[in-house]
Motif scaffolding. Sequence first.
Motif, mmCIF file in Angstrom:
data_model
loop_
_atom_site.group_PDB
_atom_site.id
_atom_site.type_symbol
_atom_site.label_atom_id
_atom_site.label_comp_id
_atom_site.label_asym_id
_atom_site.label_seq_id
_atom_site.Cartn_x
_atom_site.Cartn_y
_atom_site.Cartn_z
ATOM 1 N N VAL A 56 0.827 -1.203 0.000
ATOM 2 C CA VAL A 56 0.000 0.000 0.000
ATOM 3 C C VAL A 56 0.861 1.252 0.000
ATOM 4 O O VAL A 56 1.879 1.332 0.702
ATOM 5 N N ALA A 57 0.410 2.221 -0.788
ATOM 6 C CA ALA A 57 0.982 3.568 -0.750
ATOM 7 C C ALA A 57 -0.105 4.531 -0.285
ATOM 8 O O ALA A 57 -1.215 4.531 -0.814
ATOM 9 N N LEU A 58 0.207 5.343 0.703
ATOM 10 C CA LEU A 58 -0.683 6.383 1.200
ATOM 11 C C LEU A 58 -0.273 7.704 0.571
ATOM 12 O O LEU A 58 0.889 8.094 0.652
ATOM 13 N N VAL A 59 -1.226 8.398 -0.058
ATOM 14 C CA VAL A 59 -0.943 9.656 -0.734
ATOM 15 C C VAL A 59 -1.876 10.732 -0.200
ATOM 16 O O VAL A 59 -3.105 10.590 -0.281
ATOM 17 N N THR A 71 -1.606 -0.905 -4.302
ATOM 18 C CA THR A 71 -2.873 -0.425 -3.769
ATOM 19 C C THR A 71 -2.620 0.956 -3.185
ATOM 20 O O THR A 71 -1.680 1.134 -2.405
ATOM 21 N N VAL A 72 -3.437 1.927 -3.550
ATOM 22 C CA VAL A 72 -3.235 3.312 -3.121
ATOM 23 C C VAL A 72 -4.414 3.754 -2.264
ATOM 24 O O VAL A 72 -5.572 3.557 -2.636
ATOM 25 N N VAL A 73 -4.092 4.334 -1.121
ATOM 26 C CA VAL A 73 -5.094 5.002 -0.292
ATOM 27 C C VAL A 73 -4.880 6.496 -0.468
ATOM 28 O O VAL A 73 -3.824 7.021 -0.124
ATOM 29 N N PHE A 105 -7.584 1.699 -5.772
ATOM 30 C CA PHE A 105 -7.603 3.007 -5.133
ATOM 31 C C PHE A 105 -8.725 3.059 -4.117
ATOM 32 O O PHE A 105 -9.869 2.717 -4.411
ATOM 33 N N HIS A 106 -8.368 3.461 -2.889
ATOM 34 C CA HIS A 106 -9.343 3.613 -1.817
ATOM 35 C C HIS A 106 -9.365 5.071 -1.370
ATOM 36 O O HIS A 106 -8.311 5.666 -1.131
ATOM 37 N N GLU A 107 -10.552 5.621 -1.275
ATOM 38 C CA GLU A 107 -10.705 7.004 -0.847
ATOM 39 C C GLU A 107 -10.687 7.105 0.674
ATOM 40 O O GLU A 107 -11.325 6.312 1.355
ATOM 41 N N ALA A 108 -9.959 8.096 1.186
ATOM 42 C CA ALA A 108 -9.888 8.335 2.630
ATOM 43 C C ALA A 108 -10.088 9.825 2.891
ATOM 44 O O ALA A 108 -9.117 10.578 3.006
ATOM 45 N N PRO A 109 -11.346 10.280 2.974
ATOM 46 C CA PRO A 109 -11.588 11.691 3.286
ATOM 47 C C PRO A 109 -10.928 12.062 4.614
ATOM 48 O O PRO A 109 -11.165 11.411 5.633
ATOM 49 N N THR A 110 -10.083 13.084 4.586
ATOM 50 C CA THR A 110 -9.255 13.395 5.756
ATOM 51 C C THR A 110 -9.046 14.891 5.881
ATOM 52 O O THR A 110 -8.717 15.564 4.909
#
Length: 285
Positions: free
Chosen positions: A29-32, A53-55, A80-85
């Motif tokens: 996983v890569a967190l962007v 896999t990208v968050v 791709f997973h969306e992470a509203p932050t």
Amino acid sequence: MSDADLPDTDLTRESLLTLDDPRFTPDNVALVTGAASGIGRATAAGLAATGLTVVGADIDEDGLGGTADIVADVADEGAFHEAPTDLTDDEDVAAMVEAAAEAGQLRYVANIAGMQHISPISNFPMEQYDLLLDVMLRAPFLTARHAMPHIQNADDGAGAIGNMCSVHGHYATQDKAAYITAKHGLRGLTRSIAAEGEGSLRSFSVSVGYVLTPLMENQIADTAAERGISESEVVENVMLGQARTKEMMTPAQVANLFTFGFSSHGQHLNGGDMLWDGGYTTTYE
């Protein structure tokens, strides 16, 4: 300067660097951050195109949906997973990292979210100063604080944290004191992560000149108003005047630097800064 003079910023599979790498798989996983637009969107798409896999994290939920559509077009394997932050909310930052860890083995973090405010120091609103520093320096620190244990607990402890710096992390121009302070601080954070990463968890920063992003389009207008000149004069004389490469970079070109830095080809890039600035900081007339 006309639109014809500006580079094509469309994100396509052909514009993105894809590399064969043993760790670029959907299990990793890569967190962007800042993934809803600009460089963050391009980096999310580029890393997904490599098979990761990208968050993607951003306060702009609609923009994240647009990024998901682009990833679907350019990526064959990566998800791709969306992470509203909200990066100014400590609980949101912690939840963002946990979401990335739950999506697979968290190995990579790209701290890209940024913002700008144009004003001389004597008039700079402190609430804007605090906001810029919270988003561009405090949040990357807190993200690293939460992410480093996950990366180090991987089967081989290997991974990397990349920070979006700037030519403004190397020198200063007028009316951007908060941005410049944050970018100089990011270079220090990058070195600190490298110092504590024990060699297998690397850190690097990426410093570029002016990139044609939505943030940049707003900055062109703000700088024109602040200096009392036209927008074309801002681009030609202020932004590209000192550069030897007379063209703005595209988000995809910046994203490709993160892909390279995260890959095994970047094995010896640790604590260093990837300065791709077209000659802004290394030449003068």
